[in-house]
Design a protein around this motif. Sequence first.
Motif, PDB file in Angstrom:
ATOM      1  N   GLN A   1       0.827  -1.208   0.000  1.00 20.27           N
ATOM      2  CA  GLN A   1       0.000   0.000   0.000  1.00 20.27           C
ATOM      3  C   GLN A   1       0.860   1.257   0.000  1.00 20.27           C
ATOM      4  O   GLN A   1       0.534   2.236  -0.667  1.00 20.27           O
ATOM      5  CB  GLN A   1      -0.928   0.005   1.212  1.00 20.27           C
ATOM      6  N   THR A   2       1.946   1.245   0.718  1.00 23.26           N
ATOM      7  CA  THR A   2       2.831   2.402   0.749  1.00 23.26           C
ATOM      8  C   THR A   2       3.456   2.618  -0.625  1.00 23.26           C
ATOM      9  O   THR A   2       3.509   3.752  -1.124  1.00 23.26           O
ATOM     10  CB  THR A   2       3.934   2.217   1.806  1.00 23.26           C
ATOM     11  N   ARG A   3       3.901   1.532  -1.256  1.00 26.26           N
ATOM     12  CA  ARG A   3       4.497   1.636  -2.596  1.00 26.26           C
ATOM     13  C   ARG A   3       3.480   2.218  -3.574  1.00 26.26           C
ATOM     14  O   ARG A   3       3.791   3.122  -4.339  1.00 26.26           O
ATOM     15  CB  ARG A   3       4.968   0.256  -3.051  1.00 26.26           C
TER      16      ARG A   3
ATOM     17  N   ALA B   1       0.847   4.019  -2.871  1.00 24.71           N
ATOM     18  CA  ALA B   1       0.561   5.409  -2.507  1.00 24.71           C
ATOM     19  C   ALA B   1       1.645   6.338  -3.051  1.00 24.71           C
ATOM     20  O   ALA B   1       1.348   7.442  -3.528  1.00 24.71           O
ATOM     21  CB  ALA B   1       0.452   5.550  -0.993  1.00 24.71           C
ATOM     22  N   LEU B   2       2.891   5.908  -2.996  1.00 22.98           N
ATOM     23  CA  LEU B   2       3.993   6.698  -3.547  1.00 22.98           C
ATOM     24  C   LEU B   2       3.840   6.861  -5.060  1.00 22.98           C
ATOM     25  O   LEU B   2       4.029   7.955  -5.605  1.00 22.98           O
ATOM     26  CB  LEU B   2       5.336   6.050  -3.215  1.00 22.98           C
ATOM     27  N   ILE B   3       3.491   5.775  -5.735  1.00 24.75           N
ATOM     28  CA  ILE B   3       3.314   5.828  -7.190  1.00 24.75           C
ATOM     29  C   ILE B   3       2.143   6.738  -7.558  1.00 24.75           C
ATOM     30  O   ILE B   3       2.254   7.581  -8.454  1.00 24.75           O
ATOM     31  CB  ILE B   3       3.127   4.404  -7.775  1.00 24.75           C
ATOM     32  N   GLU B   4       1.020   6.596  -6.862  1.00 24.45           N
ATOM     33  CA  GLU B   4      -0.154   7.431  -7.160  1.00 24.45           C
ATOM     34  C   GLU B   4       0.160   8.905  -6.938  1.00 24.45           C
ATOM     35  O   GLU B   4      -0.210   9.760  -7.746  1.00 24.45           O
ATOM     36  CB  GLU B   4      -1.348   7.014  -6.303  1.00 24.45           C
ATOM     37  N   ALA B   5       0.828   9.210  -5.833  1.00 26.96           N
ATOM     38  CA  ALA B   5       1.190  10.600  -5.552  1.00 26.96           C
ATOM     39  C   ALA B   5       2.103  11.143  -6.648  1.00 26.96           C
ATOM     40  O   ALA B   5       1.928  12.275  -7.117  1.00 26.96           O
ATOM     41  CB  ALA B   5       1.879  10.699  -4.189  1.00 26.96           C
ATOM     42  N   THR B   6       3.042  10.337  -7.080  1.00 29.16           N
ATOM     43  CA  THR B   6       3.977  10.762  -8.120  1.00 29.16           C
ATOM     44  C   THR B   6       3.262  10.978  -9.448  1.00 29.16           C
ATOM     45  O   THR B   6       3.542  11.953 -10.160  1.00 29.16           O
ATOM     46  CB  THR B   6       5.115   9.737  -8.265  1.00 29.16           C
TER      47      THR B   6
END
Length: 194
Positions: free
Chosen positions: A3-5, A7-12
């Motif tokens: 989920q963290t990975r 979330a990082l991709i979506e934010a980017t």
Amino acid sequence: MGQTREALIEATKHLLAEDGYGSTSPRDILARSGAGQGSLYHHFRGKSDLAAAALHEVSAEMRTAVDDRLDAAADPVVAVLDWLQAPRDALRGCRLGRLAAEPAIGEAVIAAPIAAYFHHVQGRLAARLGEAAAAGRLTDGMDPGEVAASLVAVVQGGYVLARATDDPAAMRRAQAGAAALLRACCRPVEGDNR
């Protein structure tokens, strides 16, 4: 951890579309994603690695949208015209095309998903135009691949003109002009009085 990975991709993905690569910092990504300090480097080698993962997802999403539009009509000319004249957020620009002007495009990891999208679009347009040529619909001397490259260039140029002049109508004029040229290069279906 997954989920963290993600979330990082979506934010980017969102930050690249809004601010571009050069203006997006790891701190911005962490703030947008809600991920903790150090999470970025736990999941990715650095900013360019994370951006590449995000751009691969964007490229895949955009290729699917192109496929859906180009496969929607049985008539290849209608399908290409539908893609060409589709509504676009001209002032926002193309999510991938905008990044081609940034210095980061010199990094292979950043360039690859962008190039993959443009190769795919041109290939799909050329295939549909090839169907039209095989059916005798394109006038003599029209190369489907060259026409496809021109249509992609018109759309990307429409984004540039619209953003440079702060005029979304610039995109619509570019689309309309290219559509008129394409129609002029196509023979109608026998019995079609359009």
